[in-house]
Design an enzyme around this catalytic site. Structure first.
Site, mmCIF file in Angstrom:
data_model
loop_
_atom_site.group_PDB
_atom_site.id
_atom_site.type_symbol
_atom_site.label_atom_id
_atom_site.label_comp_id
_atom_site.label_asym_id
_atom_site.label_seq_id
_atom_site.Cartn_x
_atom_site.Cartn_y
_atom_site.Cartn_z
ATOM 1 C CG ASP A 12 36.882 30.483 34.867
ATOM 2 O OD1 ASP A 12 36.049 30.035 35.820
ATOM 3 O OD2 ASP A 12 37.145 31.593 34.572
ATOM 4 C CG ASN A 13 36.032 27.640 39.899
ATOM 5 O OD1 ASN A 13 36.025 28.741 39.266
ATOM 6 N ND2 ASN A 13 36.374 27.193 40.894
ATOM 7 C CB ALA A 59 45.802 39.072 38.091
ATOM 8 C CG PHE A 86 35.505 42.181 33.900
ATOM 9 C CD1 PHE A 86 35.316 42.736 32.645
ATOM 10 C CD2 PHE A 86 36.230 43.259 34.897
ATOM 11 C CE1 PHE A 86 35.471 44.012 32.547
ATOM 12 C CE2 PHE A 86 36.638 44.238 34.528
ATOM 13 C CZ PHE A 86 36.234 44.968 33.241
ATOM 14 C CE1 TYR A 105 40.865 39.221 44.846
ATOM 15 C CE2 TYR A 105 41.314 41.889 45.541
ATOM 16 C CZ TYR A 105 41.416 40.838 44.532
ATOM 17 O OH TYR A 105 41.543 41.162 43.201
ATOM 18 C CB THR A 114 32.968 34.848 40.138
ATOM 19 O OG1 THR A 114 34.535 34.795 39.779
ATOM 20 C CG2 THR A 114 32.833 34.914 41.407
#
Ligand code: UDP
Length: 336
Positions: A33-34, A116, A13, A147, A37
């Site tokens: 990117d894998n 991030a 996103f 997380y 998500t």
């Protein structure tokens, strides 16, 4: 010569909005990117354009990138509470091992890295609003710990690479962000509420809905990221909060959504209360004085405008889904 930026999680996103922003500002963009998500649909409009490369790669494994690299944006991670419940080990691995790999790459390439990070480092905060100087109140062994602690470790590792290896680093503590390209099945409040309202279902408000969040529209957020990455101000290596300080209760968000998506019944009849998830923070609001002072940044998109744009995106997704005949169950709402 064009500057080169590597974006991990670039098909996600926020990552995909960063791809658009950096590409439109003349950067060479490489995405890793894998697709755990993320979704290539978010970036396929950039495929074939000069200066854009996509590589399917899991950043917890060794990363080899040929040639020069000026900047790295480390955005790879599951980011919805429902995702970290389903993908706890991957969430820990990308925050810990993935951050280690990208920092190693930054050291090797002499590149500047932006991590991030998240408002989740503050946990269920005992200080309100949250300033960067607050150390947080996190349950390390709760469901969200995978997380929160991964991101806290990632911050510690980033500062260690900065202090001991002299790597140029930036840490963005990102608060709740929303907008187009969130997944229909993301599970977070904004996409859940919009999709429920569009489907004529009741909006699921967890707890009594009195918990608060502060929602930032994604275009504001990525502008803040850009400014943070490119800033050279003294002390810029220390974390910077990026988010919208306009705080609202979740019940208020549900009511606003209902008002913007007409349906059957009175507002109260369109809401159903569900149990509050474990360790759900009771309040959250960024103090953005540091970002204002260092970056001259503050959000400019109102909740009204941001929600309008997000609703229009989800309406399109909803219409496409209806046309292709896929069931609401498969791509619908994810409750706890
Ligand atoms: N929430 C809700 N209904 C939903 C999804 C989320 O009431 O269908 C609540 C959730 O309990 C939390 C807030 O909305 O208090 C924000 O949740 P989200 O998953 O968007 O992100 P968080 O800020 O918790 O990481």
């Amino acid at each position: 010569m064009k500057k080169t930026v590597l974006i991990t999680g670039g098909a996600g996103f926020i990552g995909s909005w960063l791809c658009d922003l950096f590409h439109s500002r003349g950067f060479e963009v490489m995405v890793l990117d894998n697709l755990l998500t993320g979704n290539v649909k978010n970036i396929e409009h950039l495929f074939g354009r000069p200066g854009f490369v996509f590589l399917k790669h899991d950043v917890t494994n060794y990363i080899h990138v040929p040639g020069r690299l000026d900047y790295i944006l480390h955005f790879a991670s599951p980011a919805s509470p429902i995702d970290y419940l389903e993908l706890p080990i991957q969430t820990l691995k990308v925050g810990a091992l993935g951050t280690h790999k990208v920092l190693g790459l930054a050291k090797e390439k002499n590149a500047r890295l932006l991590l991030a990070s998240t408002s989740e480092v503050y946990g269920d905060p005992l200080e309100h609003p949250q300033k960067e100087s607050y150390w947080g109140n996190v349950n390390p062994i709760g469901p969200r710990g995978v997380y929160d602690e991964a991101k806290r470790f990632a911050e510690a590792l980033t500062m260690a690479y900065h202090r001991y290896h002299g790597v140029e680093t930036r840490i963005a503590r990102i608060f709740n962000t929303y907008g187009p390209r969130m997944r229909l099945r993301d599970g977070r409040a904004v996409p859940n509420f919009i999709n429920q309202a569009l489907r004529g279902q009741k909006l699921t408000v967890y707890g009594n809905g009195m918990q608060t969040r502060s929602f930032c529209f994604v275009t504001d957020l990525v502008e803040g990221i850009f400014r943070l990455l490119t800033s050279e101000k003294p002390g810029i290596e220390e974390p910077v909060n990026l988010g919208n300080p306009e705080e609202m209760t979740l019940l208020e968000l549900a009511r606003r959504t209902i008002k913007m998506i007409p349906g059957k019944g009175k507002a109260g009849e369109r809401i159903v209360f569900k149990p509050l998830p474990e360790d759900d923070p009771r309040v959250r609001k960024p103090d953005i004085s540091r970002a204002k002072k260092l970056l001259g940044w503050k959000p400019v998109v109102s909740a009204e405008e941001g929600l309008k744009r997000t609703i229009s995106y989800f309406s399109e997704q909803f219409a496409q889904e209806a046309k292709s005949g896929s069931s609401g169950r498969k791509s619908g709402i994810r409750n706890k």
